[in-house]
Design a protein around this motif. Structure first.
Motif, PDB file in Angstrom:
ATOM      1  N   SER A 458      42.517  36.615  34.678  1.00  0.00           N
ATOM      2  CA  SER A 458      42.499  37.107  36.047  1.00  0.00           C
ATOM      3  C   SER A 458      43.594  38.166  36.176  1.00  0.00           C
ATOM      4  O   SER A 458      44.688  38.002  35.623  1.00  0.00           O
ATOM      5  N   ALA A 459      43.295  39.243  36.907  1.00  0.00           N
ATOM      6  CA  ALA A 459      44.307  40.291  37.099  1.00  0.00           C
ATOM      7  C   ALA A 459      45.168  40.026  38.330  1.00  0.00           C
ATOM      8  O   ALA A 459      45.999  40.850  38.703  1.00  0.00           O
ATOM      9  N   VAL A 460      44.975  38.863  38.942  1.00  0.00           N
ATOM     10  CA  VAL A 460      45.702  38.565  40.181  1.00  0.00           C
ATOM     11  C   VAL A 460      47.049  37.924  39.842  1.00  0.00           C
ATOM     12  O   VAL A 460      47.105  36.858  39.221  1.00  0.00           O
ATOM     13  N   CYS A 461      48.115  38.589  40.228  1.00  0.00           N
ATOM     14  CA  CYS A 461      49.463  38.110  39.905  1.00  0.00           C
ATOM     15  C   CYS A 461      49.662  36.703  40.460  1.00  0.00           C
ATOM     16  O   CYS A 461      49.330  36.420  41.622  1.00  0.00           O
ATOM     17  N   ALA A 462      50.208  35.829  39.608  1.00  0.00           N
ATOM     18  CA  ALA A 462      50.392  34.430  39.999  1.00  0.00           C
ATOM     19  C   ALA A 462      51.490  34.258  41.044  1.00  0.00           C
ATOM     20  O   ALA A 462      51.668  33.164  41.575  1.00  0.00           O
ATOM     21  N   HIS A 463      52.200  35.329  41.355  1.00  0.00           N
ATOM     22  CA  HIS A 463      53.260  35.216  42.365  1.00  0.00           C
ATOM     23  C   HIS A 463      52.649  35.295  43.769  1.00  0.00           C
ATOM     24  O   HIS A 463      52.365  34.267  44.359  1.00  0.00           O
ATOM     25  N   LEU A 464      52.355  36.493  44.254  1.00  0.00           N
ATOM     26  CA  LEU A 464      51.810  36.616  45.603  1.00  0.00           C
ATOM     27  C   LEU A 464      50.535  37.442  45.626  1.00  0.00           C
ATOM     28  O   LEU A 464      50.185  38.028  46.648  1.00  0.00           O
ATOM     29  N   GLY A 465      49.841  37.501  44.484  1.00  0.00           N
ATOM     30  CA  GLY A 465      48.480  38.024  44.506  1.00  0.00           C
ATOM     31  C   GLY A 465      48.276  39.521  44.400  1.00  0.00           C
ATOM     32  O   GLY A 465      47.169  40.004  44.658  1.00  0.00           O
ATOM     33  N   CYS A 466      49.267  40.312  44.029  1.00  0.00           N
ATOM     34  CA  CYS A 466      48.995  41.732  43.750  1.00  0.00           C
ATOM     35  C   CYS A 466      48.145  41.834  42.481  1.00  0.00           C
ATOM     36  O   CYS A 466      48.027  40.867  41.733  1.00  0.00           O
ATOM     37  N   ILE A 467      47.585  42.995  42.231  1.00  0.00           N
ATOM     38  CA  ILE A 467      46.820  43.210  41.008  1.00  0.00           C
ATOM     39  C   ILE A 467      47.768  43.792  39.956  1.00  0.00           C
ATOM     40  O   ILE A 467      48.462  44.787  40.228  1.00  0.00           O
ATOM     41  N   VAL A 468      47.799  43.175  38.767  1.00  0.00           N
ATOM     42  CA  VAL A 468      48.705  43.656  37.719  1.00  0.00           C
ATOM     43  C   VAL A 468      48.198  44.964  37.126  1.00  0.00           C
ATOM     44  O   VAL A 468      47.031  45.326  37.299  1.00  0.00           O
ATOM     45  N   ARG A 469      49.072  45.668  36.424  1.00  0.00           N
ATOM     46  CA  ARG A 469      48.693  46.930  35.770  1.00  0.00           C
ATOM     47  C   ARG A 469      49.128  46.863  34.312  1.00  0.00           C
ATOM     48  O   ARG A 469      50.127  46.212  33.988  1.00  0.00           O
ATOM     49  N   PHE A 470      48.390  47.579  33.439  1.00  0.00           N
ATOM     50  CA  PHE A 470      48.695  47.517  32.002  1.00  0.00           C
ATOM     51  C   PHE A 470      49.897  48.389  31.680  1.00  0.00           C
ATOM     52  O   PHE A 470      50.017  49.515  32.150  1.00  0.00           O
ATOM     53  N   ASN A 471      50.787  47.839  30.844  1.00  0.00           N
ATOM     54  CA  ASN A 471      51.944  48.584  30.337  1.00  0.00           C
ATOM     55  C   ASN A 471      51.631  48.858  28.867  1.00  0.00           C
ATOM     56  O   ASN A 471      51.755  47.978  28.018  1.00  0.00           O
ATOM     57  N   SER A 472      51.175  50.072  28.583  1.00  0.00           N
ATOM     58  CA  SER A 472      50.674  50.334  27.230  1.00  0.00           C
ATOM     59  C   SER A 472      51.800  50.440  26.203  1.00  0.00           C
ATOM     60  O   SER A 472      51.560  50.294  25.012  1.00  0.00           O
ATOM     61  N   LEU A 473      53.048  50.647  26.655  1.00  0.00           N
ATOM     62  CA  LEU A 473      54.170  50.695  25.714  1.00  0.00           C
ATOM     63  C   LEU A 473      54.504  49.301  25.206  1.00  0.00           C
ATOM     64  O   LEU A 473      54.589  49.074  23.993  1.00  0.00           O
ATOM     65  N   GLU A 474      54.688  48.355  26.094  1.00  0.00           N
ATOM     66  CA  GLU A 474      55.104  47.001  25.707  1.00  0.00           C
ATOM     67  C   GLU A 474      53.910  46.067  25.502  1.00  0.00           C
ATOM     68  O   GLU A 474      54.101  44.916  25.116  1.00  0.00           O
ATOM     69  N   LYS A 475      52.690  46.565  25.798  1.00  0.00           N
ATOM     70  CA  LYS A 475      51.481  45.725  25.729  1.00  0.00           C
ATOM     71  C   LYS A 475      51.661  44.474  26.589  1.00  0.00           C
ATOM     72  O   LYS A 475      51.629  43.328  26.112  1.00  0.00           O
ATOM     73  N   THR A 476      51.898  44.726  27.857  1.00  0.00           N
ATOM     74  CA  THR A 476      52.054  43.628  28.814  1.00  0.00           C
ATOM     75  C   THR A 476      51.298  43.983  30.088  1.00  0.00           C
ATOM     76  O   THR A 476      50.925  45.144  30.312  1.00  0.00           O
ATOM     77  N   TRP A 477      51.077  42.975  30.917  1.00  0.00           N
ATOM     78  CA  TRP A 477      50.557  43.200  32.272  1.00  0.00           C
ATOM     79  C   TRP A 477      51.742  43.107  33.220  1.00  0.00           C
ATOM     80  O   TRP A 477      52.419  42.074  33.253  1.00  0.00           O
ATOM     81  N   ASP A 478      52.012  44.182  33.974  1.00  0.00           N
ATOM     82  CA  ASP A 478      53.187  44.229  34.844  1.00  0.00           C
ATOM     83  C   ASP A 478      52.742  44.283  36.310  1.00  0.00           C
ATOM     84  O   ASP A 478      51.824  45.045  36.655  1.00  0.00           O
ATOM     85  N   CYS A 479      53.403  43.522  37.148  1.00  0.00           N
ATOM     86  CA  CYS A 479      53.026  43.529  38.562  1.00  0.00           C
ATOM     87  C   CYS A 479      53.824  44.589  39.318  1.00  0.00           C
ATOM     88  O   CYS A 479      55.061  44.575  39.290  1.00  0.00           O
ATOM     89  N   PRO A 480      53.117  45.494  40.014  1.00  0.00           N
ATOM     90  CA  PRO A 480      53.818  46.580  40.718  1.00  0.00           C
ATOM     91  C   PRO A 480      54.530  46.124  41.986  1.00  0.00           C
ATOM     92  O   PRO A 480      55.264  46.907  42.576  1.00  0.00           O
ATOM     93  N   CYS A 481      54.318  44.878  42.402  1.00  0.00           N
ATOM     94  CA  CYS A 481      54.943  44.460  43.676  1.00  0.00           C
ATOM     95  C   CYS A 481      56.372  43.971  43.482  1.00  0.00           C
ATOM     96  O   CYS A 481      57.306  44.552  44.018  1.00  0.00           O
ATOM     97  N   HIS A 482      56.554  42.883  42.709  1.00  0.00           N
ATOM     98  CA  HIS A 482      57.914  42.338  42.580  1.00  0.00           C
ATOM     99  C   HIS A 482      58.314  42.141  41.126  1.00  0.00           C
ATOM    100  O   HIS A 482      59.251  41.401  40.841  1.00  0.00           O
TER     101      HIS A 482
END
Ligand code: FAD
Ligand code: FES
Length: 508
Positions: A458-482
């Protein structure tokens, strides 16, 4: 450039020193103080407490020293990076003086501990130089000079230029008696000293819950319980707290280049750009590594790490033409605060036995050390002159106009819910890439590994529900909210989110 098995960048320190060996907690236990987090903040706190005779256990989710402390650049400074004149404006003259004093004392303490415990960590005193950025200067050096003197840093002086051969910085401020060290060598030495004093350190031991009513205790992911009289949250972002609105998260970028030995003055250099660049060297046997950082952005709000490295490299070569070869590139997470000072002290008045150290911004080496001194004093019932300065419950003192860009920055990304995905189908995702796919009313975070296997969460951040975005450098999903971050398999890396990205239901 070095990459770990997970695809994440590897820092100079990680590449040049082994992290402390694995030692997982095997059974439930009891202690005086349980410290969650084995970075500079947690280990420094453990050091002071074990010295004072307390029984201490430190647990870390990963390897001891493997958090943001292993991704630092390890400048030790009392030239506050939000600038002394702003701290004075936001907190008043006396608190600005105490803040400056606390960073100076932290450098003294690192020097003293390294000497007393015989930690060979390349510690050295150096001068720090603050100069105006040629491109986009944000700070007023005249104001900074005046404010530094007002808070008692009377040795801060104007110099004609920072001592960078071949590049004229123009007039600069010199801050004497700053410091630098090899952070992981220091942490290894601290860990040995803690163990000599009877403290116990456990890696790969994740805290999943803490509570403090009647009898404080920490529960681990392996279902063990650590009962303690006091708990210290030294997890960079305090786990299971609601402090996210006070701790805006940033990614910052660093390069390390080979330069001929002693070709660059041993000093710390900072410019006044926003974000600012920070520069130092680190000795190797027959050459030095020039370490240059900057290019920060709000976590999850840019995915151009390679371009940021390229800009840093170009900036470096223009000023340090002796830089021969690019050896390292890495990035890390920094938690800012709205008023330039860390939060260190009691978690809340309702949780008198729980303490936290967080919000160190670009000054986590000294803030982490101040945290160790201050929290150990609170636990030992001693007065500490800095307690009020770093009180976690303080209200923001920044003006609303100054804070608005940050508030907008953390709420605007909710718009991702109503925009389309990055790609319309998983077939468009190449090996090593990740993308968001819209699926009915929800969104999927899909990553294709180098072998072509697709990993979907799921792309829904487990914190408060923003949509995560791909970080192609670190190969991670990063949340733009917090700033929560997740591995491509969905596991949580950086809080505030405490659980991973949810698995998908069958039909998705
Ligand atoms: C690129 C970069 C450059 C920097 N440069 C400087 C600089 O020059 N000077 C300076 O002073 N500061 C600098 N900083 C900031 C500084 O490095 C950090 O603020 C500091 O290292 C944070 O230390 P810490 O102990 O609070 O956190 P960490 O080192 O992150 O330690 C926290 C630990 O908690 C563990 N943890 C988290 N959750 C759990 C859990 N649930 N259970 C158990 N363990 C858990 C993590 O695994 C981690 O090891 C820089 C930071 C970066 C990223
Ligand atoms: S970190 Fe808060 S919503 Fe993702």
């Amino acid at each position: 450039m070095a990459k770990s098995d997970e695809g994440k960048t590897v820092s100079y320190w990680e590449a040049s020193e082994d992290l402390l060996a694995e030692n997982t907690l095997g059974e439930s236990t009891e202690t005086d103080v349980c410290i969650i987090g084995g970075g500079i903040a947690g280990l420094t706190t453990a050091y002071y407490l074990t010295k004072a005779g307390k029984r201490v256990i430190v647990i870390d989710d990963g390897l001891i020293g493997g958090g943001e402390t292993s991704r630092t650049t390890a400048h030790l400074s009392n030239a506050i990076d939000d600038r002394i004149y702003r701290i004075e404006k936001w907190h008043g003259a006396e608190k600005a003086r105490l803040a400056g004093e606390s960073h100076g004392r932290a450098i003294d303490e690192i020097e003293r501990i390294a000497s007393e415990e015989q930690i060979d960590c390349d510690f050295r005193r150096v001068d720090g130089y603050l100069f105006e950025a040629a491109d986009r200067s944000e700070d007023d050096l005249n104001e900074e000079f005046e404010a530094a003197h007002r808070i008692g840093l009377s040795a801060v002086e104007w110099v004609e230029r920072a001592p960078i051969t071949g590049y004229d910085t123009g007039e600069a401020l010199r801050f004497p008696r700053q410091g630098q060290f090899h952070v992981l060598k220091y942490l290894s030495g601290l860990a040995r000293a803690i163990e000599r004093n009877g403290g116990r350190l456990f890696s790969n031991t994740r805290a999943i819950e803490w509570k403090s009513e009647e009898a404080p205790e920490v529960k681990t992911a392996n279902n063990q319980t650590i009962r303690a009289q006091s708990i210290v949250l030294a997890t960079n972002y305090p786990i299971m707290s609601k402090m996210f609105a006070k701790l805006p998260p940033y990614r910052t970028y660093v390069i390390g280049a080979r330069v001929p030995k002693d070709s660059i003055e041993k000093a710390l250099f900072w410019d006044t750009a926003d974000p600012y660049r920070y520069v130092r060297t680190q000795p190797e046997n027959d050459y030095d590594v020039l370490i240059v950082g900057g290019e920060d952005h709000h976590t999850g709000q840019a995915d151009d790490g390679e371009q940021r490295f390229a800009r840093l490299w170009q900036w470096t070569r223009e000023r340090f033409p002796m830089a021969e070869e690019l050896l390292y590139e890495w990035s890390g997470q920094v938690l800012e605060t709205h008023d330039g000072l860390a939060f260190i002290g009691r978690f809340s008045s309702g949780e008198p036995n729980v303490y936290l150290i967080t919000g160190d911004s670009g000054m986590g080496m000294t803030h982490g050390t101040i945290g160790g001194m201050l929290v150990s004093d609170l636990i030992l019932g001693r007065e500490n002159p800095w307690a009020e300065v770093y009180e976690p419950s303080r209200l923001a003192t920044q003006s609303i106009t100054e804070a608005v860009p940050e508030i907008i920055s953390s709420t605007v990304p909710y718009v991702d819910w109503i925009t389309g995905g990055d790609v319309s189908s998983a077939d468009e995702i190449k090996p090593g890439e990740g993308a968001i796919i819209s699926h009915g009313t929800t969104k999927i975070a899909a990553y294709r590994d180098e072998d072509g296997n697709l990993h979907r969460r799921s792309a829904v951040c487990a914190h408060l529900g923003c949509i995560v975005r791909f970080n192609s450098l670190e190969k991670t999903w990063d949340c733009p909210c917090h700033g929560s971050r997740y591995g491509v398999d969905g596991h949580a890396i950086n809080t505030p989110a405490f659980t991973g990205l949810a698995e998908l239901k069958e039909e998705s």
